[in-house]
Design a protein around this motif. Structure first.
Motif, mmCIF file in Angstrom:
data_model
loop_
_atom_site.group_PDB
_atom_site.id
_atom_site.type_symbol
_atom_site.label_atom_id
_atom_site.label_comp_id
_atom_site.label_asym_id
_atom_site.label_seq_id
_atom_site.Cartn_x
_atom_site.Cartn_y
_atom_site.Cartn_z
ATOM 1 N N ALA A 58 -3.484 4.222 5.758
ATOM 2 C CA ALA A 58 -3.854 2.667 5.651
ATOM 3 C C ALA A 58 -2.658 1.951 5.855
ATOM 4 O O ALA A 58 -2.631 0.686 6.394
ATOM 5 N N SER A 59 -1.596 2.262 5.268
ATOM 6 C CA SER A 59 -0.415 1.429 5.255
ATOM 7 C C SER A 59 0.317 1.427 6.793
ATOM 8 O O SER A 59 0.509 0.471 7.106
ATOM 9 N N THR A 65 -2.052 -0.679 9.055
ATOM 10 C CA THR A 65 -1.644 -2.125 8.572
ATOM 11 C C THR A 65 -0.331 -2.420 9.350
ATOM 12 O O THR A 65 -0.301 -3.833 10.042
ATOM 13 N N THR A 79 -4.819 8.902 2.509
ATOM 14 C CA THR A 79 -5.695 7.875 2.953
ATOM 15 C C THR A 79 -4.847 6.636 2.799
ATOM 16 O O THR A 79 -4.923 5.635 3.626
ATOM 17 N N TRP A 80 -3.979 6.523 1.702
ATOM 18 C CA TRP A 80 -3.369 5.193 1.328
ATOM 19 C C TRP A 80 -2.147 5.070 2.195
ATOM 20 O O TRP A 80 -1.708 3.862 2.864
ATOM 21 N N ALA A 133 0.687 -1.316 -0.157
ATOM 22 C CA ALA A 133 -0.069 0.015 0.062
ATOM 23 C C ALA A 133 0.774 1.386 -0.152
ATOM 24 O O ALA A 133 0.493 2.206 -0.870
#
Length: 485
Positions: A245-246, A249, A241-242, A221
């Motif tokens: 999110a990475s 995670t 957002t990415w 990501a």
């Protein structure tokens, strides 16, 4: 009637052992350097691919293999520790061959990227091959074998441009893609025929699926976000957002691994200072040096178009001739490092290699317009690159136990791959700030190439500084090796 076996004379037995070791080295060198060769061929072919498919997203032609290789690498090294390194080598090579075939017959850019993505699984073979080196060779062969494996990058750099020049001039980029497929098939045959299975297995025998998906997904990501950042906008909600999110995670991955009985990468290994400092320094330095190819190849092979492109516009063959001294210095540096590793502190070797590369590419930031200038830059940078690449597997051997070898190589390759992907993608972004798009293809001006080289110099400098964090560890002559023979 009973039969007795007559022992072979000592000289004959030693000759057979040497022959066997040489055949194993040949198989492993081909396996390891095919990863580098494919990267080199991809870099040289990318200009033709971009023009043929009329794409401004040519960065993904080379980065797709790194992206999928990064995702699958944790699974591959864990599987190797459980089921055996040779078995996983063969599985990764077989899947890589399938991807090469898809890419070779692709008629659109999307299918081509899918094929290159599947082929990226082959990247997992490099850390496994380095790990096998420790397991199957006697002590006096380990440093030399590691140096030869790393030094093969010089052979790739030396022969790759001549090979790609011939393929591109006579068969186009399709010839390059088919050569990749044939070479992967040959790698499968060599490993199957000559490489013995390692007897080293991890004490634990269960795959950490959750950890692999979280780690691979989080890193993937992040890499995807960096790859699309220039299109989305670096301050856009989609990019943020990415990245978030990475990060989430990867945090979840750390929390999950604390509770898993058999984690993907044991924290007892990665928390040790000799291990994490070696992994960090080598990943940054080697990753940045691996990324410099995207700048150099575009500089050399892109055409000269006034106000649009300041590439040198050389042919593949001309490129091969001019860069051959660089390749020779990579070989000298890597093989010399393998020979010196038993007598010198590997930290010194890594630091010296990084400093030579910094000096070489530092010169190149302003002197990259003629053949003599490219050669002058490459002599220093090539020698430094060879030393750095050969130091990496040796330092990991010195820092971990035999049971941890494959996992440690996997972490280092993962870190180096992430560094390479990020530096490569940022280099494309930096270069594009001084360039233009013509008929769907991105071209770059001289200031773009200069800034791309400065980016690499800065990242390698960070890697050199990180060497200072590495404590003294066991010397190569003191570690446990040669378990399979």
């Amino acid at each position: 009637m009973s039969q007795t076996q007559t022992p072979l004379p000592e000289t004959e037995e030693r000759s057979l052992s040497t022959t066997r070791n040489v055949l194993v080295i040949v198989a492993l060198v081909w396996t390891v350097q095919l990863v580098a060769l494919v990267a080199a061929l991809s870099g040289i072919a990318q200009a033709d691919v971009a023009i043929h498919f009329r794409t401004t997203n040519i960065a993904w032609f080379t980065l797709m293999t790194l992206l999928t290789g990064t995702f699958f690498l944790p699974f591959a090294v864990k599987a190797a520790a459980i089921f055996g390194k040779k078995r996983v080598l063969l599985a990764a090579t077989g899947l890589g061959f399938v991807g090469d075939l898809v890419a070779a017959v692709a008629t659109d850019y999307r299918t081509l990227l899918i094929g290159r993505g599947v082929a990226g699984i082959y990247a997992a073979t490099a850390p496994l091959a380095y790990a096998i080196t420790r397991d199957v060779f006697p002590r006096r062969w380990v440093g030399l074998a590691s140096g030869i494996l790393a030094g093969g990058i010089g052979l790739v750099a030396f022969g790759g441009p001549f090979l790609s020049g011939w393929l591109l001039d006579d068969y186009g980029f399709r010839g390059v893609l088919w050569f990749m497929a044939i070479s992967t098939a040959l790698s499968f045959v060599l490993v199957a025929a000559f490489v013995p299975e390692s007897p080293i297995r991890a004490a634990a025998g269960r795959m950490d699926w959750a950890g692999g998906i979280l780690l691979g997904g989080g890193i993937t990501a992040l890499v995807y976000a960096v790859g699309e950042g220039s299109n989305w906008g670096w301050s856009s909600g989609k990019f943020i957002t990415w990245v978030v999110a990475s990060a989430v995670t990867l945090i979840v991955f750390v929390l999950v691994e604390r509770r898993v009985a058999e984690p993907l990468f044991p924290s007892a290994m990665t928390r040790r200072r000799p291990v994490w400092t070696v992994l960090l320094a080598t990943s940054v330095a080697a990753g940045a040096l691996s990324a410099v190819g995207v700048v150099i190849q575009l500089l050399i092979l892109m055409p000269k178009i006034p106000t649009i492109s300041d590439g040198l516009g050389w042919s593949g063959t001309h490129n091969a001739i001019v860069t051959s001294p660089i390749s020779a210095m990579i070989i000298v540096g890597a093989v010399g490092t393998g020979a010196l590793a038993r007598r010198m502190d590997s930290r010194i070797l890594l630091g010296v290699g990084a400093l030579l590369a910094i000096f070489g590419y530092g010169l190149g930031t302003h002197l990259h317009h003629t053949a003599p200038q490219i050669i002058g830059m490459g002599v220093f940078a090539g020698l430094g690159t060879g030393i750095v690449m050969a130091s990496v597997p040796i330092m990991i051997i010195e820092a971990v136990t035999p049971e941890e070898q494959a996992l440690a190589n996997g972490v280092q390759t993962l870190g180096m791959g992430v560094a390479q992907i990020i530096v490569s993608q940022v280099a494309f972004v930096v270069m594009a700030q001084h360039g233009a798009v013509l008929k769907g293809t991105q071209f770059y001006l001289d200031a773009g190439f200069t800034n791309g080289l400065w980016l690499v110099v800065g990242c390698v400098t960070v890697g050199a500084a990180l060497v200072l964090l590495i404590p003294k560890t066991k010397h190569l002559d003191e570690v446990v090796v040669g378990q399979a023979l």
